[in-house]
Each structure stands twice: as C-alpha cells, then as structure tokens.
Design a protein around this motif. Sequence first.
Motif, short mmCIF file in Angstrom:
data_model
loop_
_atom_site.label_atom_id
_atom_site.label_comp_id
_atom_site.label_asym_id
_atom_site.label_seq_id
_atom_site.Cartn_x
_atom_site.Cartn_y
_atom_site.Cartn_z
N HIS A 45 0.79 -1.23 0.00
CA HIS A 45 0.00 0.00 0.00
C HIS A 45 0.83 1.29 0.00
O HIS A 45 0.33 2.37 0.30
N ALA A 46 2.11 1.19 -0.35
CA ALA A 46 2.93 2.40 -0.41
C ALA A 46 3.96 2.26 -1.54
O ALA A 46 4.39 1.16 -1.88
N MET A 47 4.37 3.40 -2.09
CA MET A 47 5.36 3.41 -3.16
C MET A 47 6.75 3.29 -2.53
O MET A 47 7.21 4.19 -1.83
N THR A 48 7.41 2.13 -2.80
CA THR A 48 8.71 1.89 -2.17
C THR A 48 9.67 1.22 -3.14
O THR A 48 9.29 0.77 -4.21
N CYS A 49 10.91 1.13 -2.68
CA CYS A 49 11.92 0.37 -3.41
C CYS A 49 11.84 -1.09 -3.00
O CYS A 49 11.13 -1.45 -2.05
N GLU A 50 12.61 -1.94 -3.66
CA GLU A 50 12.63 -3.36 -3.32
C GLU A 50 13.23 -3.60 -1.94
O GLU A 50 12.79 -4.48 -1.20
N GLY A 51 14.24 -2.80 -1.58
CA GLY A 51 14.89 -2.97 -0.29
C GLY A 51 13.94 -2.72 0.87
O GLY A 51 13.86 -3.52 1.81
#
Length: 409
Positions: A45-51
């Motif tokens: 539910h949030a825009m994130t990186c893979e890490g």
Amino acid sequence: MSAEDVSDCPPSQISAEDNEEEDEDDWETKMCQVCGDRATGYHFHAMTCEGCKGFFRRAMKRPIKFQCPRQGACVVTKYNRRECQACRLQKCQSIGMLKELIMSDEAVEKRRSRIRRRKEEATCLSRLQEAVIHELVNAHEKTFDATFSCFQFRPLDRELNPMSVWNEIAIGPKASLSRGLGSLLSSDSTSSSSAGEEEDCSYAEKGPVFTTLPHIADLTTYMIQNVISFAKGLASFRALAIDDQISLLKGAVFEIMQIRFNMLFNVKTGIWECGSLIYCMEDAFRAGFQRHLLDPLMQYHYTLRKLQLQEEEYVLMQAISLFSPDRPGVIHHNVIDDLQEKLAVMLKIHIESRRTKPEKHLLYPKILACLTEMRTMNEEYTKQVLHILDVKPDNSFHPLIQEVVSKDP
C-alpha cells in the motif's frame, strides 16, 4: 545485527501488494517514500523500493522490538537505511505500509509455483498442440512423395553437357490434369489423374528455350496436386469456406512446393535429389524462367537447407504459409489469422522444447525471414509463368497451373 537484517530483499520477492500496478514509466520517475531510492511500484500500500519492501516484510514477521539509539530522530536515506531499523520501520508505517497485506510463506510459495508452472507451459507443447502437429505431419507424409515414384511425366528434354554430373532419367508416360481447384477440393479422391491423349513429345528441334518446359510443367502439376491433398487432410482447412480454401491454395502452392522441394536439396552439389530424378536450376532456366527469379530462389534453398530443420518444422512452415490471411480473395481474415498465429506459436514452442543447441534462439526468426522472402519470390514466379503462357501459348502448362497463377478469384 544479523546478516538477514542488513541484506535488502531481492527483486524476486513477491507480495500481495505487487498487484497494485502502475505504469512502469511512472515508477522510473518516483522515489521510495521510505528512503528516497528509486521506487519499483506499490508494495503493501505504499510506493517503495525493493529494499524497503523486503525490510518491512521481515520486520513484521519477527517479534523483535527495534530501538533507536537517537530517540527516534534518524533521517532515513538510501545510504543509511540499514543503520537504524527502528526509524526505518516507523517510516514504513507512517507512509501507510500495512502488515495485513503481507502474504504468508505458504501463499508466496504457491504463487511462485504458479509462475514457474506458467513458464514451463510456455516452453512445452500442450496436448492439443501436439495433436495439431501430429495431424500436420500425418497429412504431409501421406502427400509428400520424396522418391517421386508415383510421378508420371513427359520426357525431360535436357541437353546434357559431357562434363555434367546428371545422368539420363527414365522416361515414363505423361501426366494429365484437366480438373480445377474447385473440383479437386470438393472431390474425395486425392490421387493424380494419368489419363489423356498422346501428344508429340519431340521438343529437341524447338531449341534450348522451353526444352524442359513440358517436364517441369508436369512436375509442377504433380506437386500442386499433392499440396492440395495435404491441405484437404487438415480439419481446420476443410472447415473453411470453399472460396477461402481456393484463395489460400492459389496464394500458397508455390511457397509450399519450394518448402517441400527444399527437403530434397543437396547443399554440396546444388542438386535436388528426387529419387531417380535429379534436377538443377538450369532445368528451370531451360523451361523459360529468368535469372531474377532463379538466382534468389537458389540462394533461398541454400539458406533454408542449412538451417537443418526437423520434419515438424518443415511441416509447420507449410501450414503457416497455407493459412495466410492476406492472400488475395480471402474473406474470413480473422479466422485464418487466428489459425496462423496459433501455428506460429507452435513452431516457436517446438523449437524451444525440442532443440538443445544455443543457436536455437535464432532459428525461429530465421524461419520467419525465409517465409517472408518466399512471399516476394511468389509474386515474381506468377509473373514469369504468365509471361511464358503469353509467349508460348500451347498446352505445356496444365489447366491447374493456369488457374493457380490466374488473377481471377
């Protein structure tokens, strides 16, 4: 801190929130809301990186309580995000990442299994595809006379050079065919007709031009008959409207004949070995065909034969050529286009699943290139046959050949 804590989650990790898709071009311009690194999409539910996606999953699955040595005042960036797990987790929660969206280990494994299964299915022929190829091969073997033992022909009037590698061939009775495509398609019989009145077979006095034409015409007629029988052996072809059947055959017979002829081509000698019969390109030249067709056609046979195709690949080539929706006169384009597309997929999967050498990855596009090249030669062949008919309007060409090259629907 454990090694798992300091390692970022690889891109192969899967989460339920990965289904919240957004245009990839947009992702490239967006940053992870946790650490500022390049985001790869919406995760939990949030825009994130893979890490940060992997970190949040691991943190939520552990009972460990993180503590910040700086009283929760850390600024999380992509360079220091591993230094304080407490502040990183707090940042994840503050931007709206939800624990409820984390898939269980069992669910992740099931999803991975589905992905692996889909990949395996994409490189293996299904039972239906296997059945279609079996039907194609069966129809081909019933209609392809590699030894030409059933071929009845007028003599091949060839002026042999003493140094020639070719030998005299046996002279058999001439072939005759007066029926057209429509009657052949509606007939249950797939055998060649050999009845007809006797004609003068002395062509030597007519000079070198057209000396081999009667024999080449008989050869062409014989192969066209076999191509028609091949098409009639396919359920998908028989299901088409008769007008579409005729249009497809008129457009494809030359191409299918050359594909079949290629199976008999010897790249070392440049000769077509048809049982006791042997042919060179000069025979076509003496029949009246011109170099601007014969030269590229010769190169085509070298190119295609050097691919060392399997029988199934040759047969799929014939079927792809037959079911070409853009032939003149075709009415039901969508139906035929769908058939051709399925055949092309079968060819690609067959190559991927049955070939082992590294060069197999180039084989499919090379075969398609050969099919495309044949289309250009097909048009030139029609022009040259019509020209021969104009300058030599006798009975050398049987009515079936004339119907195939005619522009009438």
